[in-house]
Motif scaffolding. Sequence first.
Motif, mmCIF file in Angstrom:
data_model
loop_
_atom_site.group_PDB
_atom_site.id
_atom_site.type_symbol
_atom_site.label_atom_id
_atom_site.label_comp_id
_atom_site.label_asym_id
_atom_site.label_seq_id
_atom_site.Cartn_x
_atom_site.Cartn_y
_atom_site.Cartn_z
ATOM 1 N N VAL A 394 -93.569 70.515 -59.952
ATOM 2 C CA VAL A 394 -93.499 70.550 -61.412
ATOM 3 C C VAL A 394 -94.470 71.580 -61.976
ATOM 4 O O VAL A 394 -94.100 72.421 -62.802
ATOM 5 N N LEU A 395 -95.732 71.530 -61.529
ATOM 6 C CA LEU A 395 -96.737 72.451 -62.050
ATOM 7 C C LEU A 395 -96.759 73.789 -61.321
ATOM 8 O O LEU A 395 -97.383 74.741 -61.788
ATOM 9 N N GLY A 396 -96.089 73.850 -60.163
ATOM 10 C CA GLY A 396 -96.029 75.113 -59.439
ATOM 11 C C GLY A 396 -97.304 75.509 -58.757
ATOM 12 O O GLY A 396 -97.544 76.691 -58.474
ATOM 13 N N LEU A 397 -98.174 74.554 -58.463
ATOM 14 C CA LEU A 397 -99.436 74.835 -57.774
ATOM 15 C C LEU A 397 -99.176 75.138 -56.294
ATOM 16 O O LEU A 397 -98.124 74.771 -55.751
ATOM 17 N N PRO A 398 -100.119 75.808 -55.618
ATOM 18 C CA PRO A 398 -99.921 76.110 -54.187
ATOM 19 C C PRO A 398 -99.702 74.830 -53.390
ATOM 20 O O PRO A 398 -100.302 73.796 -53.676
ATOM 21 N N ARG A 399 -98.869 74.921 -52.376
ATOM 22 C CA ARG A 399 -98.588 73.766 -51.536
ATOM 23 C C ARG A 399 -99.823 73.388 -50.753
ATOM 24 O O ARG A 399 -100.656 74.228 -50.401
#
Length: 404
Positions: A394-399
């Motif tokens: 959802v937030l597109g943060l690094p995996r």
Amino acid sequence: MDLTESAEDRAFRDEVRTWLGDHLVGEWRELSGLGGPGRDHEAFEERLAWNQLLAEHRWTCVGWPEEYGGRGLSLWQQVIFHEEYARADAPHDVNHLGETLLGPTLIAFGSDEQKRRFLPPIREVTELWAQGYSEPNAGSDLANVQTKARLDGDQWVIDGQKVWTSNAHVSDWCFVIARTEPGSSRHHGLSFLLVPLEQEGVEIRPIEQLTSGSEFNEVFFTGARTAADLVVGEPGKGWGVAMGLLGFERGVSTLGQTVGFARELETVIARAKTNGSIDDPVVRDRLAQLKVELSAIRSFALRALALVEGGQDSAAGGGAGSIFKLAWANWHRKLGEVAMDVAGPAGLLTRGTRSDSGGAYELDEHQRLFLFSRSDTIYGGSDEVQKNILAERVLGLPREPKGA
């Protein structure tokens, strides 16, 4: 979602309420509220008979399309049904996994033959299902599944172990995620198999819980077999089917769950009034906060379901389902803690004794609530997993980095 009920919806609510009022009497009324979380062992055969009575009157699988024996109810009418069922304090169902998880999955991904074979007995509550997902080293990390299956002629041969398998000891079948491509890893090479439990090569060991029941089980497959055509979707492509099933887990029945939560909260408030702890301003404030938060959770759940229905959010991996799981699980755990504070010293005592010699103890409703709610933030996807979903998808943060 427009929460204003139409005349048709009001008539449907009256129909549900009237039917439950007419039938939930006598011996059935004695089952009121039985079989909830941590209490699945209660009056199982009687609740099975009640569920079969519901089926006779077409009150099971109400959201399924009519072509598969359901009522094809709208989203809001499904919410109405589950809310009225909870308000009537009707006994908890015995085939949740079949009706709300596997059934919709077969409708979406299954072959015509699989639908003809398995949907009618799910709807009629004559075959019960368990879920074979979690393993000792693959609980929340489902992609780490190690159970294997190989084709031997016209059958799959399955070897491995599943754990926390709800109601396996009373189920006829289990839907199993197994690795069917040697050398594959993570979500690749997995298949979604339908496996009969009444056979040699399947051993089921109940796990005794703090709440005295044995809802969860270990299941060992040692050369267990199932027909080659009982794979849902394509072999090796079971990850997509498994994720689709998890999407159905956040369905409309969760709105009925909030009604049950409200009833639990009212019992805690009633106890606080009886023992005088309601006069403590801190206790009173915490109870009021719980009531406001539950109202907000219900409103969010309705909005989330509307987004899913409108195709604006993915129930399997989108934000709505994860936020709702985080919200209700932590709220319910907090309710258990407040219940113990309200109970005071009485909450530390049980009726009866427990010992290595086989003695038993009896919990009151708030002790059971407290103990079982400790698991709410773990089962069905732990808090950590839900937060990772929100962060990454959802937030597109690094995996999250994976270990070597």
